[in-house]
Motif scaffolding. Structure first.
Motif, PDB file in Angstrom:
ATOM      1  N   ASN A  68       0.848  -1.200   0.000  1.00  0.00           N
ATOM      2  CA  ASN A  68       0.000   0.000   0.000  1.00  0.00           C
ATOM      3  C   ASN A  68       0.883   1.250   0.000  1.00  0.00           C
ATOM      4  N   PHE A  69       1.402   1.626  -1.172  1.00  0.00           N
ATOM      5  CA  PHE A  69       2.265   2.798  -1.274  1.00  0.00           C
ATOM      6  C   PHE A  69       1.499   4.104  -1.107  1.00  0.00           C
ATOM      7  N   ALA A  70       0.162   4.027  -1.075  1.00  0.00           N
ATOM      8  CA  ALA A  70      -0.639   5.249  -0.923  1.00  0.00           C
ATOM      9  C   ALA A  70      -0.450   5.885   0.444  1.00  0.00           C
ATOM     10  N   ASN A  71       0.104   5.139   1.407  1.00  0.00           N
ATOM     11  CA  ASN A  71       0.329   5.721   2.737  1.00  0.00           C
ATOM     12  C   ASN A  71       1.296   6.898   2.678  1.00  0.00           C
ATOM     13  N   TYR A  72       2.222   6.886   1.746  1.00  0.00           N
ATOM     14  CA  TYR A  72       3.226   7.949   1.684  1.00  0.00           C
ATOM     15  C   TYR A  72       2.629   9.269   1.199  1.00  0.00           C
ATOM     16  N   PRO A  73       1.933   9.302   0.062  1.00  0.00           N
ATOM     17  CA  PRO A  73       1.298  10.588  -0.300  1.00  0.00           C
ATOM     18  C   PRO A  73       0.224  11.011   0.690  1.00  0.00           C
ATOM     19  N   ASN A  74      -0.476  10.036   1.299  1.00  0.00           N
ATOM     20  CA  ASN A  74      -1.488  10.390   2.304  1.00  0.00           C
ATOM     21  C   ASN A  74      -0.841  11.039   3.525  1.00  0.00           C
ATOM     22  N   THR A  75       0.333  10.545   3.904  1.00  0.00           N
ATOM     23  CA  THR A  75       1.053  11.136   5.031  1.00  0.00           C
ATOM     24  C   THR A  75       1.475  12.564   4.717  1.00  0.00           C
ATOM     25  N   LEU A  76       1.979  12.778   3.513  1.00  0.00           N
ATOM     26  CA  LEU A  76       2.401  14.123   3.122  1.00  0.00           C
ATOM     27  C   LEU A  76       1.222  15.083   3.046  1.00  0.00           C
ATOM     28  N   ALA A  77       0.015  14.544   2.823  1.00  0.00           N
ATOM     29  CA  ALA A  77      -1.168  15.398   2.739  1.00  0.00           C
ATOM     30  C   ALA A  77      -1.706  15.767   4.113  1.00  0.00           C
ATOM     31  N   VAL A  78      -1.398  14.972   5.137  1.00  0.00           N
ATOM     32  CA  VAL A  78      -1.919  15.240   6.480  1.00  0.00           C
ATOM     33  C   VAL A  78      -1.274  16.486   7.077  1.00  0.00           C
ATOM     34  N   ALA A  79       0.018  16.658   6.862  1.00  0.00           N
ATOM     35  CA  ALA A  79       0.763  17.783   7.438  1.00  0.00           C
ATOM     36  C   ALA A  79       1.742  18.300   6.392  1.00  0.00           C
ATOM     37  N   PRO A  80       2.168  19.536   6.514  1.00  0.00           N
ATOM     38  CA  PRO A  80       3.120  20.107   5.540  1.00  0.00           C
ATOM     39  C   PRO A  80       4.542  19.602   5.770  1.00  0.00           C
ATOM     40  N   PHE A  81       4.757  18.321   5.421  1.00  0.00           N
ATOM     41  CA  PHE A  81       6.071  17.734   5.661  1.00  0.00           C
ATOM     42  C   PHE A  81       7.157  18.391   4.822  1.00  0.00           C
ATOM     43  N   GLY A  82       6.799  18.982   3.692  1.00  0.00           N
ATOM     44  CA  GLY A  82       7.806  19.713   2.929  1.00  0.00           C
ATOM     45  C   GLY A  82       8.365  20.884   3.706  1.00  0.00           C
ATOM     46  N   THR A  83       7.484  21.619   4.383  1.00  0.00           N
ATOM     47  CA  THR A  83       7.927  22.730   5.237  1.00  0.00           C
ATOM     48  C   THR A  83       8.743  22.215   6.409  1.00  0.00           C
ATOM     49  N   TYR A  84       8.277  21.118   7.010  1.00  0.00           N
ATOM     50  CA  TYR A  84       9.019  20.533   8.132  1.00  0.00           C
ATOM     51  C   TYR A  84      10.422  20.109   7.699  1.00  0.00           C
ATOM     52  N   LEU A  85      10.526  19.530   6.498  1.00  0.00           N
ATOM     53  CA  LEU A  85      11.824  19.086   6.000  1.00  0.00           C
ATOM     54  C   LEU A  85      12.763  20.270   5.803  1.00  0.00           C
ATOM     55  N   ILE A  86      12.273  21.334   5.185  1.00  0.00           N
ATOM     56  CA  ILE A  86      13.114  22.515   4.975  1.00  0.00           C
ATOM     57  C   ILE A  86      13.564  23.098   6.309  1.00  0.00           C
ATOM     58  N   ASN A  87      12.639  23.163   7.279  1.00  0.00           N
ATOM     59  CA  ASN A  87      12.998  23.690   8.594  1.00  0.00           C
ATOM     60  C   ASN A  87      14.044  22.814   9.274  1.00  0.00           C
ATOM     61  N   SER A  88      13.905  21.499   9.156  1.00  0.00           N
ATOM     62  CA  SER A  88      14.887  20.593   9.773  1.00  0.00           C
ATOM     63  C   SER A  88      16.266  20.775   9.157  1.00  0.00           C
ATOM     64  N   VAL A  89      16.298  20.934   7.831  1.00  0.00           N
ATOM     65  CA  VAL A  89      17.588  21.134   7.159  1.00  0.00           C
ATOM     66  C   VAL A  89      18.221  22.452   7.601  1.00  0.00           C
ATOM     67  N   ILE A  90      17.414  23.515   7.676  1.00  0.00           N
ATOM     68  CA  ILE A  90      17.940  24.822   8.080  1.00  0.00           C
ATOM     69  C   ILE A  90      18.453  24.778   9.514  1.00  0.00           C
TER      70      ILE A  90
END
Length: 288
Positions: A67-89
């Motif tokens: 069930n690979f749909a869990n990954y896009p569903n997870t990214l849709a629940v919260a702004p993980f892209g923003t979290y990732l950028i903040n973690s890198v910074i």
């Protein structure tokens, strides 16, 4: 025709014993490696299941369908892209600040002479003796007075200095032969030139080893970012995982494990790419 198999069997035994003598360490490390990898394997497999399969004891270890749909569903629940950028910074800024501060402090404590040097070094190492949780309140009050709460600098400023890193690098600097710095000084080099051209090239393994520790520690930090942030725009990846685990309907384990996979993947990828340099840095920390 004679059967040579029985005669060949004794000849194989010395080769088998020699192979066991040479590879016994591998035979010991393979089960340990599998034991270490078992939680990661469980996380990835769980991230590919449905929520019903996680709690169904009859479902077995492997999912019926991936069930690979869990990954896009997870990214849709919260702004993980923003979290990732903040973690890198945050992680990158802390590492950069620590490298600068521990290098200058370690050089001063290792090679310069000034009044009360040993006493000041002892005081400097006090932060290593105290648990980080003991100074959370003091740091929080200080940041609040500075108006930095709920900002990225709030997660960076308290960690730009490291007593452990200073001690680690000071010990490596003390192992560098003083004749090298004396020769550089005769050539007209100042302290910064000596530090850059003489000391730093010789202590690269120590810097890499400390960098690994720093990146892993602050990439996975949860308590301090949770304390000083309250908006999604400045939160980091571990906080996002915590939000998934505290959903109103209970933890969605497949999505939570998918999020965990996304969080640990950058560190695992970094290790795979630079694994030889990582291992060498810990095996050869210091100067011979």
């Amino acid at each position: 025709m004679r059967d040579l198999t029985p005669a060949a069997t004794p000849a194989r035994r010395p080769a088998l014993r020699r192979l066991l003598r040479e590879k016994w360490l591998h035979l010991l490390l393979v089960p340990l490696a599998l034991l270490w990898l078992s939680p990661l394997i469980w996380i990835v497999i769980t991230s590919l299941k449905t929520n019903a399969e996680v709690f169904d004891q009859a479902a077995g270890f492997w999912p019926k369908a991936l069930n690979f749909a869990n990954y896009p569903n997870t990214l849709a629940v919260a702004p993980f892209g923003t979290y990732l950028i903040n973690s890198v910074i945050v992680t990158g800024s802390i590492l950069t600040g620590q490298i600068v501060t521990i290098t200058l402090a370690a050089y001063a404590f290792a090679r310069l002479e000034f009044p009360f040097k040993n006493a000041l070094f002892t005081l400097f190492l006090l932060q290593v003796m105290f648990p980080i949780y003991a100074i959370f309140l003091t740091n929080f009050v200080t940041l609040r007075e500075m108006g930095l709460v709920n900002t990225l600098p709030a997660m960076i400023v308290p960690f730009v200095a490291s007593g452990y890193g200073t001690f680690m690098l000071r010990q490596s600097f003390r192992q560098v032969p003083s004749e090298l710095s004396d020769a550089a000084r005769l050539d007209g080099c100042g302290h910064f030139s000596i530090l850059w051209h003489v000391y730093l090239p010789l202590v690269k393994p120590t810097l890499i080893a400390f960098g690994i520790i720093s990146v892993v520690t602050h990439w996975n930090d949860y308590m301090w970012p949770l304390l000083v942030t309250n908006s999604e725009s400045v939160r980091t990846l571990p906080i996002g995982l915590g939000l998934l685990a505290k959903a109103d309907s209970g933890a969605d384990w497949p999505r939570l494990m998918a999020g965990t996979t996304l969080v640990v993947s950058p560190l695992l990828l970094l290790f795979v790419i630079f694994q030889r340099r990582f291992i060498d840095s810990f095996m050869h920390t210091g100067v011979k």
